[in-house]
Design a protein around this motif. Structure first.
Motif, short mmCIF file in Angstrom:
data_model
loop_
_atom_site.label_atom_id
_atom_site.label_comp_id
_atom_site.label_asym_id
_atom_site.label_seq_id
_atom_site.Cartn_x
_atom_site.Cartn_y
_atom_site.Cartn_z
N PRO A 100 10.16 -6.62 -7.84
CA PRO A 100 9.55 -5.41 -7.28
C PRO A 100 10.37 -4.17 -7.64
O PRO A 100 11.61 -4.22 -7.67
CB PRO A 100 9.57 -5.67 -5.78
CG PRO A 100 9.72 -7.14 -5.64
CD PRO A 100 10.53 -7.58 -6.80
N SER B 15 11.08 0.16 -7.09
CA SER B 15 10.97 1.22 -6.09
C SER B 15 10.04 2.34 -6.54
O SER B 15 9.59 3.14 -5.73
CB SER B 15 12.36 1.80 -5.78
OG SER B 15 12.96 2.32 -6.97
N SER C 253 1.26 -3.13 -11.89
CA SER C 253 1.03 -2.71 -10.51
C SER C 253 0.20 -3.80 -9.84
O SER C 253 -0.94 -4.06 -10.23
CB SER C 253 0.30 -1.37 -10.47
OG SER C 253 0.04 -0.99 -9.13
N GLN D 272 1.80 -2.13 -5.66
CA GLN D 272 3.24 -2.28 -5.72
C GLN D 272 3.68 -2.37 -7.18
O GLN D 272 3.25 -3.28 -7.91
CB GLN D 272 3.68 -3.55 -4.98
CG GLN D 272 5.11 -3.98 -5.23
CD GLN D 272 6.12 -3.02 -4.63
OE1 GLN D 272 6.07 -2.73 -3.44
NE2 GLN D 272 7.05 -2.54 -5.44
#
Length: 276
Positions: free
Chosen positions: A221, A223, A246, A250
């Motif tokens: 993941p 930021s 994505s 996320q």
């Protein structure tokens, strides 16, 4: 071949060629009681030693189990022959041992081919070439000398690295249902099965094999979103493919590392989804 690599005691010197790069290594594989140990020492470059100890002799990992069909052959199962074509012929002499040659041709575009030379007496793999499109040799492994029996004496002082050898699910391959939440890979080439997965829900690793080839998928993941694109690096038959995606809003980084063509890695990365 699959059984002898685990059950036979042997030692020797091997070469590993990837393009213009040639590595020379000393390998010792011993069997004692109900376990095996292995020591791999790099004799070129900066040198390093990897030691794997106390691997249970009766532990058969998923890749080997896919090759060792046993009684399943009588039930009509073809195993890896559903995905590869095999041709057996007289081999050459490798490290003083007479070999049997097995040519392994993929039946689709999603995997590489192989040219293997096996010890006629023991079945141990003496030489292996990984073949890309047009029979281009991507990587070649070969014994320069080989002896069966007692371990090889230790070589010159090198840096020692001990590797902890895990035994994920020794009795059966994992399925998608074994993963609770987290993410999944929704497309795989036929014949590849899940062998290992980290339990983290938002990140981690999935490892797959068809018995001959293997690759891992990593998800990280992020930021913030990153610019679209892909990164590709190759070393011999090993590919590293990375791209940003994505997933459900996320931003994540997906990396595929293993012994597969770039189009396979790209399709695997594109199929990563949050598990439902």
């Amino acid at each position: 071949m699959s059984r002898s690599s685990h059950q036979a005691a042997y030692h020797g010197v091997v070469t590993l060629q990837r393009g213009e790069d040639m590595q020379v290594m000393q390998i010792s594989h011993s069997v004692s009681g109900g376990s095996t140990s292995e020591q791999l020492t790099k004799l070129t470059g900066q040198g390093a030693r990897i030691v794997r100890e106390d691997h249970p002799l009766d532990c058969v990992h998923t890749g080997h189990r896919l090759l060792q069909l046993g009684a399943a052959l009588g039930a009509g199962e073809c195993g890896v022959a559903e995905y590869y074509r095999f041709d057996v012929s007289e081999g050459e002499r490798i490290a003083g041992r007479q070999a049997v040659r097995i040519r392994v041709e993929p039946l689709d575009m999603y995997r590489y081919g192989y040219l293997m030379e096996l010890d006629r007496e023991t079945g141990l793999l003496l030489k292996s070439s990984t073949l890309g499109r047009g029979d281009l040799v991507l990587e070649r492994f070969q014994f320069a000398n080989l002896s069966y029996g007692s371990p090889m004496p230790s070589s010159a002082d090198v840096e020692v690295t001990h590797e902890v050898l895990g035994h994920p699910l020794p009795d059966s391959a994992m399925s998608a249902e074994d993963l609770q939440g987290g993410w999944s890979v929704d497309w795989l080439p036929r014949g590849f099965v899940l062998t290992e997965a980290e339990s983290a829900t938002a990140s981690g690793r999935r490892t797959f094999t068809d018995g001959l080839a293997a690759f891992s998928v990593f998800l990280e993941p992020l930021s913030r979103e990153i610019r679209s694109g892909e990164g590709i690096a190759r070393e011999g038959s090993t590919l590293s493919y990375t791209r940003g995606l994505s997933l459900g809003g996320q931003p994540v980084l997906v990396t595929v590392i293993g012994e597969v063509p770039v189009n396979t890695a790209r399709m695997v990365a594109d199929s990563v989804r949050w598990a439902r």
